[in-house]
Enzyme design. Structure first.
Site, PDB file in Angstrom:
ATOM      1  N   SER A 112      -4.447   7.171 -29.635  1.00 42.44           N
ATOM      2  CA  SER A 112      -4.616   6.852 -31.063  1.00 42.44           C
ATOM      3  C   SER A 112      -5.016   8.143 -31.766  1.00 42.44           C
ATOM      4  O   SER A 112      -6.129   8.300 -32.253  1.00 42.44           O
ATOM      5  CB  SER A 112      -5.686   5.774 -31.248  1.00 42.44           C
ATOM      6  OG  SER A 112      -6.930   6.198 -30.752  1.00 42.44           O
ATOM      7  N   HIS A 123      -5.046   0.891 -26.583  1.00 43.07           N
ATOM      8  CA  HIS A 123      -5.426   1.243 -25.211  1.00 43.07           C
ATOM      9  C   HIS A 123      -5.209   0.109 -24.218  1.00 43.07           C
ATOM     10  O   HIS A 123      -5.539   0.255 -23.039  1.00 43.07           O
ATOM     11  CB  HIS A 123      -6.904   1.669 -25.155  1.00 43.07           C
ATOM     12  CG  HIS A 123      -7.168   2.974 -25.844  1.00 43.07           C
ATOM     13  ND1 HIS A 123      -8.431   3.479 -26.023  1.00 43.07           N
ATOM     14  CD2 HIS A 123      -6.323   3.890 -26.385  1.00 43.07           C
ATOM     15  CE1 HIS A 123      -8.359   4.640 -26.656  1.00 43.07           C
ATOM     16  NE2 HIS A 123      -7.087   4.906 -26.885  1.00 43.07           N
ATOM     17  N   GLN A 139     -10.141  -1.399 -30.821  1.00 42.13           N
ATOM     18  CA  GLN A 139      -9.751  -0.604 -29.647  1.00 42.13           C
ATOM     19  C   GLN A 139     -10.827  -0.555 -28.561  1.00 42.13           C
ATOM     20  O   GLN A 139     -10.526  -0.604 -27.374  1.00 42.13           O
ATOM     21  CB  GLN A 139      -9.430   0.815 -30.125  1.00 42.13           C
ATOM     22  CG  GLN A 139      -8.980   1.770 -29.060  1.00 42.13           C
ATOM     23  CD  GLN A 139      -8.634   3.128 -29.655  1.00 42.13           C
ATOM     24  OE1 GLN A 139      -7.577   3.312 -30.221  1.00 42.13           O
ATOM     25  NE2 GLN A 139      -9.533   4.090 -29.521  1.00 42.13           N
ATOM     26  N   GLU A 140     -12.110  -0.461 -28.987  1.00 46.18           N
ATOM     27  CA  GLU A 140     -13.168  -0.283 -27.983  1.00 46.18           C
ATOM     28  C   GLU A 140     -14.405  -1.104 -28.324  1.00 46.18           C
ATOM     29  O   GLU A 140     -14.892  -1.064 -29.452  1.00 46.18           O
ATOM     30  CB  GLU A 140     -13.567   1.200 -27.914  1.00 46.18           C
ATOM     31  CG  GLU A 140     -12.416   2.091 -27.484  1.00 46.18           C
ATOM     32  CD  GLU A 140     -12.666   3.568 -27.774  1.00 46.18           C
ATOM     33  OE1 GLU A 140     -13.837   3.987 -27.777  1.00 46.18           O
ATOM     34  OE2 GLU A 140     -11.682   4.280 -28.013  1.00 46.18           O
ATOM     35  N   GLU A 161      -9.236   3.224 -20.613  1.00 44.14           N
ATOM     36  CA  GLU A 161     -10.560   3.844 -20.470  1.00 44.14           C
ATOM     37  C   GLU A 161     -11.428   3.091 -19.476  1.00 44.14           C
ATOM     38  O   GLU A 161     -12.648   3.281 -19.436  1.00 44.14           O
ATOM     39  CB  GLU A 161     -11.226   3.960 -21.839  1.00 44.14           C
ATOM     40  CG  GLU A 161     -10.385   4.822 -22.776  1.00 44.14           C
ATOM     41  CD  GLU A 161     -11.046   5.133 -24.098  1.00 44.14           C
ATOM     42  OE1 GLU A 161     -12.057   4.496 -24.433  1.00 44.14           O
ATOM     43  OE2 GLU A 161     -10.531   6.030 -24.794  1.00 44.14           O
ATOM     44  N   ASP A 216     -15.250   0.777 -31.691  1.00 46.96           N
ATOM     45  CA  ASP A 216     -14.300   1.715 -32.298  1.00 46.96           C
ATOM     46  C   ASP A 216     -13.105   0.893 -32.758  1.00 46.96           C
ATOM     47  O   ASP A 216     -12.327   0.409 -31.931  1.00 46.96           O
ATOM     48  CB  ASP A 216     -13.860   2.801 -31.300  1.00 46.96           C
ATOM     49  CG  ASP A 216     -12.873   3.781 -31.940  1.00 46.96           C
ATOM     50  OD1 ASP A 216     -12.608   3.657 -33.163  1.00 46.96           O
ATOM     51  OD2 ASP A 216     -12.366   4.676 -31.224  1.00 46.96           O
ATOM     52  N   GLU A 255     -17.108   2.918 -35.332  1.00 47.66           N
ATOM     53  CA  GLU A 255     -16.278   4.130 -35.464  1.00 47.66           C
ATOM     54  C   GLU A 255     -14.961   3.775 -36.155  1.00 47.66           C
ATOM     55  O   GLU A 255     -14.376   2.720 -35.869  1.00 47.66           O
ATOM     56  CB  GLU A 255     -16.023   4.664 -34.045  1.00 47.66           C
ATOM     57  CG  GLU A 255     -15.140   5.897 -33.964  1.00 47.66           C
ATOM     58  CD  GLU A 255     -14.956   6.321 -32.504  1.00 47.66           C
ATOM     59  OE1 GLU A 255     -15.869   6.104 -31.680  1.00 47.66           O
ATOM     60  OE2 GLU A 255     -13.886   6.853 -32.180  1.00 47.66           O
ATOM     61  N   ASP A 275     -13.938   9.517 -36.590  1.00 50.24           N
ATOM     62  CA  ASP A 275     -13.165  10.139 -35.504  1.00 50.24           C
ATOM     63  C   ASP A 275     -11.874  10.693 -36.125  1.00 50.24           C
ATOM     64  O   ASP A 275     -11.798  11.884 -36.439  1.00 50.24           O
ATOM     65  CB  ASP A 275     -12.901   9.088 -34.420  1.00 50.24           C
ATOM     66  CG  ASP A 275     -11.901   9.543 -33.370  1.00 50.24           C
ATOM     67  OD1 ASP A 275     -11.608  10.740 -33.301  1.00 50.24           O
ATOM     68  OD2 ASP A 275     -11.399   8.682 -32.595  1.00 50.24           O
ATOM     69  N   LYS A 322     -14.408  15.703 -30.309  1.00 48.37           N
ATOM     70  CA  LYS A 322     -13.394  15.788 -29.258  1.00 48.37           C
ATOM     71  C   LYS A 322     -12.810  17.204 -29.313  1.00 48.37           C
ATOM     72  O   LYS A 322     -12.057  17.525 -30.247  1.00 48.37           O
ATOM     73  CB  LYS A 322     -12.269  14.791 -29.534  1.00 48.37           C
ATOM     74  CG  LYS A 322     -12.659  13.318 -29.424  1.00 48.37           C
ATOM     75  CD  LYS A 322     -11.540  12.490 -30.019  1.00 48.37           C
ATOM     76  CE  LYS A 322     -11.618  11.033 -29.655  1.00 48.37           C
ATOM     77  NZ  LYS A 322     -10.637  10.242 -30.445  1.00 48.37           N
ATOM     78  N   HIS A 379     -14.674  11.781 -24.783  1.00 49.91           N
ATOM     79  CA  HIS A 379     -13.448  11.912 -23.992  1.00 49.91           C
ATOM     80  C   HIS A 379     -12.227  11.564 -24.844  1.00 49.91           C
ATOM     81  O   HIS A 379     -12.360  11.209 -26.014  1.00 49.91           O
ATOM     82  CB  HIS A 379     -13.514  10.971 -22.788  1.00 49.91           C
ATOM     83  CG  HIS A 379     -13.497   9.502 -23.164  1.00 49.91           C
ATOM     84  ND1 HIS A 379     -13.289   8.501 -22.257  1.00 49.91           N
ATOM     85  CD2 HIS A 379     -13.670   8.866 -24.360  1.00 49.91           C
ATOM     86  CE1 HIS A 379     -13.312   7.335 -22.865  1.00 49.91           C
ATOM     87  NE2 HIS A 379     -13.559   7.524 -24.133  1.00 49.91           N
ATOM     88  N   ARG A 380     -11.024  11.624 -24.249  1.00 45.94           N
ATOM     89  CA  ARG A 380      -9.807  11.061 -24.821  1.00 45.94           C
ATOM     90  C   ARG A 380      -9.348   9.928 -23.907  1.00 45.94           C
ATOM     91  O   ARG A 380      -9.772   9.833 -22.765  1.00 45.94           O
ATOM     92  CB  ARG A 380      -8.676  12.107 -24.915  1.00 45.94           C
ATOM     93  CG  ARG A 380      -8.945  13.315 -25.780  1.00 45.94           C
ATOM     94  CD  ARG A 380      -9.371  13.011 -27.193  1.00 45.94           C
ATOM     95  NE  ARG A 380      -8.501  12.148 -27.959  1.00 45.94           N
ATOM     96  CZ  ARG A 380      -7.851  12.489 -29.065  1.00 45.94           C
ATOM     97  NH1 ARG A 380      -7.931  13.733 -29.502  1.00 45.94           N
ATOM     98  NH2 ARG A 380      -7.125  11.607 -29.754  1.00 45.94           N
ATOM     99  N   SER A 381      -8.433   9.110 -24.409  1.00 42.26           N
ATOM    100  CA  SER A 381      -7.972   7.997 -23.560  1.00 42.26           C
ATOM    101  C   SER A 381      -7.137   8.508 -22.384  1.00 42.26           C
ATOM    102  O   SER A 381      -7.106   7.883 -21.325  1.00 42.26           O
ATOM    103  CB  SER A 381      -7.209   6.976 -24.386  1.00 42.26           C
ATOM    104  OG  SER A 381      -6.213   7.604 -25.166  1.00 42.26           O
ATOM    105  N   LYS A 414     -19.447   9.391 -25.342  1.00 36.92           N
ATOM    106  CA  LYS A 414     -18.497   8.285 -25.226  1.00 36.92           C
ATOM    107  C   LYS A 414     -17.514   8.670 -24.141  1.00 36.92           C
ATOM    108  O   LYS A 414     -16.735   9.609 -24.307  1.00 36.92           O
ATOM    109  CB  LYS A 414     -17.799   8.106 -26.579  1.00 36.92           C
ATOM    110  CG  LYS A 414     -16.759   7.022 -26.574  1.00 36.92           C
ATOM    111  CD  LYS A 414     -16.339   6.695 -27.982  1.00 36.92           C
ATOM    112  CE  LYS A 414     -14.887   7.012 -28.181  1.00 36.92           C
ATOM    113  NZ  LYS A 414     -14.215   6.174 -29.171  1.00 36.92           N
TER     114      LYS A 414
HETATM  115  C1  2PG Z   1     -10.830   7.265 -29.690  1.00 36.70           C
HETATM  116  C2  2PG Z   1     -10.279   7.828 -28.411  1.00 36.70           C
HETATM  117  C3  2PG Z   1     -11.194   7.886 -27.243  1.00 36.70           C
HETATM  118  P1  2PG Z   1      -7.775   8.356 -28.110  1.00 36.70           P
HETATM  119  O1  2PG Z   1     -10.099   6.722 -30.528  1.00 36.70           O
HETATM  120  O2  2PG Z   1     -12.014   7.428 -29.964  1.00 36.70           O
HETATM  121  O3  2PG Z   1     -11.828   6.699 -26.938  1.00 36.70           O
HETATM  122  O4  2PG Z   1      -9.034   7.334 -28.110  1.00 36.70           O
HETATM  123  O5  2PG Z   1      -8.103   9.423 -27.130  1.00 36.70           O
HETATM  124  O6  2PG Z   1      -6.611   7.490 -27.706  1.00 36.70           O
HETATM  125  O7  2PG Z   1      -7.654   8.866 -29.502  1.00 36.70           O
HETATM  126 MG    MG Z   2     -11.869   6.675 -31.997  1.00 44.30          MG
END
Ligand code: 2PG
Ligand code: MG
Length: 428
Positions: free
Chosen positions: A44, A157, A165-166, A207, A244, A287, A314, A339, A367-369, A390
């Site tokens: 994303s 994800h 998403q999270e 994740e 998130d 987020e 983000d 990130k 992190h990233r996904s 995270k």
């Molecule tokens: C997010 C990230 C990590 P992605 O949106 O915060 O959890 O996802 O790396 O796919 O952008």
């Molecule tokens: Mg995010």
């Protein structure tokens, strides 16, 4: 010649946790010490992120190959940084940015540049016989982060019917990082038991969180709170919830359309939705509650909720100091997700954290996904005192590596280690 002078940089194409190619760099110094780094990749991704260079050759990896980025590491970037002092991260990064010459690092690739930037810092830390967090933060680097542990995945994800998403748990009552991690893992297993007992899937998303089909996004929060209690903990006192929404993924020309449920919201309605949800449940952090270009919406969201909960940007900020400064001047959000691959160098990542902290925004190392076993973000969290990290669920080793690195750091710090609990946040 001094011992930390960069002698040689080489690149390699490796795989990330989704089986897609990514890059690795190795930096070797004059004294023979070397450092390496693997870079992650998002799904994303924010529209304003630095450019991830992919080959676009559809005969390999569906066009996602990174052979050009690897070549840039071994050729152009090697030429740019050879002879520089690896201890001077800012000078190393400046040389690479000059060699690239574009605002979004699209010529040589932010993935290529970041790999060299981190590998050089690792090599310098190794030559100085210092752990990376100490190299980054000096003697004041003693604070472990509160995990923001994603235990239920949806959105881009996971192939389930959940739009957010999270769904993350935050252990805000633990006495140490080790205890916090144990508590999270116990809740993760309690959640597995509950899902199994209801005949729901315990397959995991990108994740490592579970990705069951549930009645609604709210049902996901309820089942997580049940798991917290089943594991013997108290919602609010021991655990808070973080979400998130990754809502840039929902934005259309006419407001927000949630792709899975089909629900439709205006910015105003989405703000009210988050407000109600955070009044009903022990939510400490949301987020990307609104999309990356919805600055007006972010202003109103922040007016309504920033005294009560953490509002994390983000896609909104993409670890970019200019965008963070814009957000600060407009009073948007009160927290920045960090990130490194969104901006493409370690020094700019450090500046993003410093910019956030100066404005009393929190910063979260993330992190990233699509990840690798690289543990930079653990050292970054301690080195730069982000107080939150995270990094997914305790069920896929690319996520667990970061937690294990933090356990090792806490052990190494011994009595000097500090776990911040609720003081990790500026709210509540
Ligand atoms: C997010 C990230 C990590 P992605 O949106 O915060 O959890 O996802 O790396 O796919 O952008
Ligand atoms: Mg995010």
């Amino acid at each position: 010649m001094y011992f930390t002078e960069i002698e040689k940089v080489t690149g390699g194409e490796i795989l990330d946790s989704r089986g897609n190619p990514t890059v690795r760099a190795v930096v070797t110094l004059a004294d023979g010490t070397s450092g390496s780094a693997n870079v992650p990749s998002g799904a994303s991704t924010g529209k304003f992120e630095a450019h991830e260079l992919r080959d676009g050759d559809f005969s390999r990896y569906g066009g996602k190959g990174t052979q050009n980025a690897v070549k840039n590491i071994s050729d152009a970037l090697n030429n740019a940084v050879r002879g520089l002092d690896a201890r001077d991260t800012y000078a190393v990064d400046a040389a690479m940015k000059a060699a690239d010459g574009t605002p979004d690092k699209s010529k040589l690739g932010a993935n290529a540049i970041l790999a060299v930037s981190i590998a050089a810092a690792r090599a310098a830390a190794a030559a100085l016989e210092q752990p990376l967090y100490r190299f980054l933060g000096g003697v004041a680097a003693n604070t472990l982060p509160v995990p923001m542990m994603n235990i239920l995945n949806g959105g881009a994800h996971a192939a389930n019917n959940i739009d957010v998403q999270e769904f993350m748990i935050m252990p805000v009552g633990a006495a140490s990082f080790r205890e916090a991690l144990r508590q999270c893992s116990e809740v993760f297993h309690a959640l597995a038991d509950i899902l199994k007992s209801r005949g729901l899937s315990t397959a995991v998303g990108d994740e490592g969180g579970f990705a069951p089909n549930l009645d609604s996004d709210e049902a996901a929060i309820s089942v997580i709170l049940e798991a917290v209690e089943k594991a013997g903990y108290k919602p609010e006192k021991d655990f808070r919830i973080a979400l998130d929404a990754a809502s840039s993924e929902w934005k259309g020309d006419d407001g927000y359309v949630l792709p899975k449920s089909g629900q439709h919201f205006t910015s105003e309605e989405l703000i009210s939705h988050w407000e109600k949800l955070s009044e009903k449940y022990p939510i400490i952090s949301i987020e990307d509650g609104l999309a990356e270009e919805d600055w007006d919406g972010w202003k109103r969201l922040s007016e309504r909720l920033s005294g009560k909960i953490q509002l994390v940007g983000d896609d909104l900020f993409v670890t970019n100091t200019e965008r963070i400064n814009k957000g600060i001047s407009l009073c948007c959000a009160n927290s920045v997700l960090i990130k490194p691959n969104q901006i493409g160098t370690l020094s700019e990542t450090l500046e993003a954290i410093k910019t956030a902290h100066k404005a009393h925004y929190t910063a979260i190392s993330s992190h990233r996904s699509g990840e690798t076993a690289d543990t930079l973000i653990a050292d970054l969290a301690v080195g730069m005192n982000t107080r939150q990290i995270k990094t997914g669920a305790p069920s896929r080793s690319e996520r667990v590596e970061k937690y294990n690195r933090l356990l090792a750091i806490e052990e190494e710090l011994g009595n000097s280690a500090f776990y911040p609990q609720m003081s990790a946040f500026n709210v509540g």
